[in-house]
Design a protein around this motif. Structure first.
Motif, short mmCIF file in Angstrom:
data_model
loop_
_atom_site.label_atom_id
_atom_site.label_comp_id
_atom_site.label_asym_id
_atom_site.label_seq_id
_atom_site.Cartn_x
_atom_site.Cartn_y
_atom_site.Cartn_z
N UNK A 1 14.78 -32.40 -11.90
CA UNK A 1 14.39 -31.84 -10.89
C UNK A 1 14.34 -30.33 -11.03
N UNK A 2 13.29 -29.61 -10.86
CA UNK A 2 13.07 -28.24 -11.00
C UNK A 2 14.01 -27.52 -9.73
N UNK A 3 14.83 -26.30 -10.34
CA UNK A 3 15.16 -25.39 -9.04
C UNK A 3 14.86 -24.13 -9.45
N UNK A 4 15.09 -23.19 -8.47
CA UNK A 4 14.85 -21.81 -8.95
C UNK A 4 15.47 -21.42 -10.23
N UNK A 5 16.37 -21.92 -10.71
CA UNK A 5 17.08 -21.62 -12.00
C UNK A 5 16.55 -22.57 -13.25
N UNK A 6 15.87 -23.57 -12.83
CA UNK A 6 15.37 -24.50 -13.68
C UNK A 6 14.04 -25.04 -13.51
N UNK A 7 13.25 -23.98 -13.16
CA UNK A 7 11.93 -24.28 -12.54
C UNK A 7 11.19 -24.88 -13.87
N UNK A 8 11.75 -24.66 -14.89
CA UNK A 8 10.58 -25.31 -16.16
C UNK A 8 10.63 -26.64 -16.25
N UNK B 1 8.83 -17.30 -19.36
CA UNK B 1 8.90 -16.35 -18.32
C UNK B 1 9.22 -16.92 -17.20
N UNK B 2 10.12 -16.36 -16.32
CA UNK B 2 10.55 -16.93 -15.01
C UNK B 2 10.19 -15.95 -13.82
N UNK B 3 9.60 -16.07 -12.87
CA UNK B 3 9.19 -15.02 -11.68
C UNK B 3 9.32 -15.70 -10.46
N UNK B 4 9.59 -15.04 -9.31
CA UNK B 4 9.63 -15.56 -8.18
C UNK B 4 8.76 -14.71 -7.30
N UNK B 5 7.86 -15.44 -6.69
CA UNK B 5 6.99 -14.80 -5.66
C UNK B 5 7.06 -15.36 -4.11
#
Length: 122
Positions: A89-96, A26-30
């Protein structure tokens, strides 16, 4: 659980066990206002999160760390270290990436000085 913290956004990734035995992501941006960080805290709690790994990029992690530390075990991960670990390194697309690296024991926690969350302006 991994967080990618930026100046105006926090991308969060939670992996939970799925019905088929495979992890569901589950990915979400805040946002980064106090109200947004409280929504992030509630979202994490609703997913049963106990530990949070976040990348230590600049100073943007500080309010996020302080907002979450009373409810979760927070780990501050060195950005240079997480870029060399299996999750990358995590990015918004690969925050996992932060979550994966931490769960595999590839990242250690950094120390930081605590500041009460209530001292931040809304």
């Amino acid at each position: 659980m991994g967080l990618d913290v930026h100046k105006e956004t926090v991308a969060a990734c939670v992996r939970v066990g799925g019905r088929t035995g495979q992890a569901e992501q589950h990915v979400q941006t805040f946002g980064t206002t106090v109200d947004d960080l409280l929504v992030l805290r509630d979202w994490l709690a609703a997913h049963g999160v106990t530990h949070v790994a976040m990348e230590s990029t600049g100073v943007y992690w500080k309010p996020v760390f302080y907002a979450l530390e009373s409810d979760f075990t927070c780990l501050l991960v060195n950005a240079a270290h997480s870029s060399r670990s299996p999750g990358g390194r995590p990015t918004s697309r690969t925050v996992s990436g932060s979550r994966s690296s931490w769960s595999m024991g590839c990242c250690g926690a950094a120390s930081c000085r605590r500041r009460p969350f209530g001292t931040y302006a809304t």
